[in-house]
Design an enzyme around this catalytic site. Sequence first.
Site, mmCIF file in Angstrom:
data_model
loop_
_atom_site.group_PDB
_atom_site.id
_atom_site.type_symbol
_atom_site.label_atom_id
_atom_site.label_comp_id
_atom_site.label_asym_id
_atom_site.label_seq_id
_atom_site.Cartn_x
_atom_site.Cartn_y
_atom_site.Cartn_z
ATOM 1 N N ASP A 121 0.819 -1.221 0.000
ATOM 2 C CA ASP A 121 0.000 0.000 0.000
ATOM 3 C C ASP A 121 0.851 1.269 0.000
ATOM 4 O OD1 ASP A 121 -2.456 -1.219 -0.115
ATOM 5 O OD2 ASP A 121 -2.873 -1.063 2.037
ATOM 6 N N ARG A 161 0.454 6.252 16.825
ATOM 7 C CA ARG A 161 0.100 7.218 15.772
ATOM 8 C C ARG A 161 0.437 8.661 16.115
ATOM 9 N NH1 ARG A 161 0.748 2.884 13.371
ATOM 10 N NH2 ARG A 161 -0.984 1.822 12.360
ATOM 11 N N SER A 197 -3.953 -8.211 8.071
ATOM 12 C CA SER A 197 -3.438 -6.854 8.223
ATOM 13 C C SER A 197 -2.840 -6.769 9.619
ATOM 14 C CB SER A 197 -4.581 -5.852 8.058
ATOM 15 O OG SER A 197 -4.158 -4.598 8.552
HETATM 16 N N1 ARG Z 1 -7.999 -2.122 16.064
HETATM 17 C C1 ARG Z 1 -6.753 -1.652 16.581
HETATM 18 C C2 ARG Z 1 -6.811 -0.164 16.780
HETATM 19 O O1 ARG Z 1 -7.639 0.478 16.198
HETATM 20 C C3 ARG Z 1 -5.605 -2.089 15.724
HETATM 21 C C4 ARG Z 1 -5.450 -1.423 14.421
HETATM 22 C C5 ARG Z 1 -4.366 -2.077 13.644
HETATM 23 N N2 ARG Z 1 -4.064 -1.368 12.467
HETATM 24 C C6 ARG Z 1 -3.758 -1.959 11.325
HETATM 25 N N3 ARG Z 1 -3.435 -1.183 10.345
HETATM 26 N N4 ARG Z 1 -3.785 -3.264 11.163
HETATM 27 O O2 ARG Z 1 -6.043 0.366 17.522
#
Ligand code: ARG
Length: 408
Positions: free
Chosen positions: A17, A98, A179
Amino acid sequence: MAEEKDKVVLAYSGGLDTSVCIKWLQEEKGLDVIAVTAEVGQEHKSLEEVRQKALRTGAIEAYVVDMRQEFADEFLTRAIAANALYENKYPLLSALSRPLISRHLVEIAHKHGAKYVAHGCTGKGNDQVRFETSILALDPSLTILAPVREWSFHTRPEEMEWAAAHGVEVPTTKDTPYSIDDNLWGRAIECGVLEDPWNEPPEDIYTMTVAPEKAPDKPEYVEVSFEKGVPCAIDGQKKSFLDIISDMNAIAGRNGFGRLDMVENRLVGVKSRECYEQPAALALIEAHKALEDLCLERELLHYKLGVEHEWATRIYYGQWYSPLKQALDAFMAATQQFLTGTIRLKFYKGNCDVVGRKSEYSLYSYELATYDRGDTFDHAAAKGFIDLYALPTKVWAESRRNAGEELR
Ligand code: ARG
């Protein structure tokens, strides 16, 4: 002379991606791309290789930024103080990284005079919200681009076809159907067969933890010491919090502790099935809570539980840089002043139990608690206490009875 192009700073993982993002930003938006890869403790073969791939794919500049120390010291210390578990379960690994990655993207954008910042998140997840909310807080003059949300590929093969046609390296080894996002605080695994919440997670999604049934038949004991709420030693040996996290990931992981399988509520309104393995995070939070049980006064401890819930929700919702979250941090910090002590953990086949606790600030009083000789608790005072404590309910119940109602 050709006109100079505008620049975009892209959060680059090295996957398909974000690699397609590089080319897409060049071709569709006419931008020069600066790729930034965050080292946050994720599994990887070589981040230098990822950096080289960004350059091969067309980035004019590519950075690998080691953010581990900041991640541990500025972000995970606060997560520990808050015993942060979204929906009482998930220790927030992606949500915590993040805002930190965003800070570096913004700094690098400033350094290069870039007008744009980009990420490779889809339009369905939480991470786009976290990146963009953080970036907008840090510099609202930057324009955010989210190619994956904008481009028109509907399937992975479509994307791969575009990639191949535009000279983007397409993964040759069979792609993982999942993912995955990972860092020091653990791994998140979604998609593939996990999208049916009735399917048991296949064993091969896990890399940090062994299956509990394959864990050693002997328990392993570990002592974790805290200073002002931050882990500072393992088995009496002083270590940085960062090193303690790595050690605990290994110890808890080899004992099969730290797996989670849950359905969670995303900020964008979707319920999603997520699997996590967060051995150190879950073990350290368990230990930290046990120390708070010992050292925090009852009313503070009870009140803090509500604040913890609020803190975790703010972080999950991408509000790291919000005033509410900052104020909650100040509350948390106040609660951690006397949180110094040691917790003994016992790991055994997927379990992590607190089996010992001690602190110079312990509020546990043997003299008050004991049923043995040496008891100093005033038993006679209990009678008057209960009379007054029960008074409001007693008065109310009496009035209902007078009205002919039966109390149930
Ligand atoms: N559901 C979790 C969160 O929102 C994990 C997200 C994981 N991200 C990913 N790009 N696979 O914090």
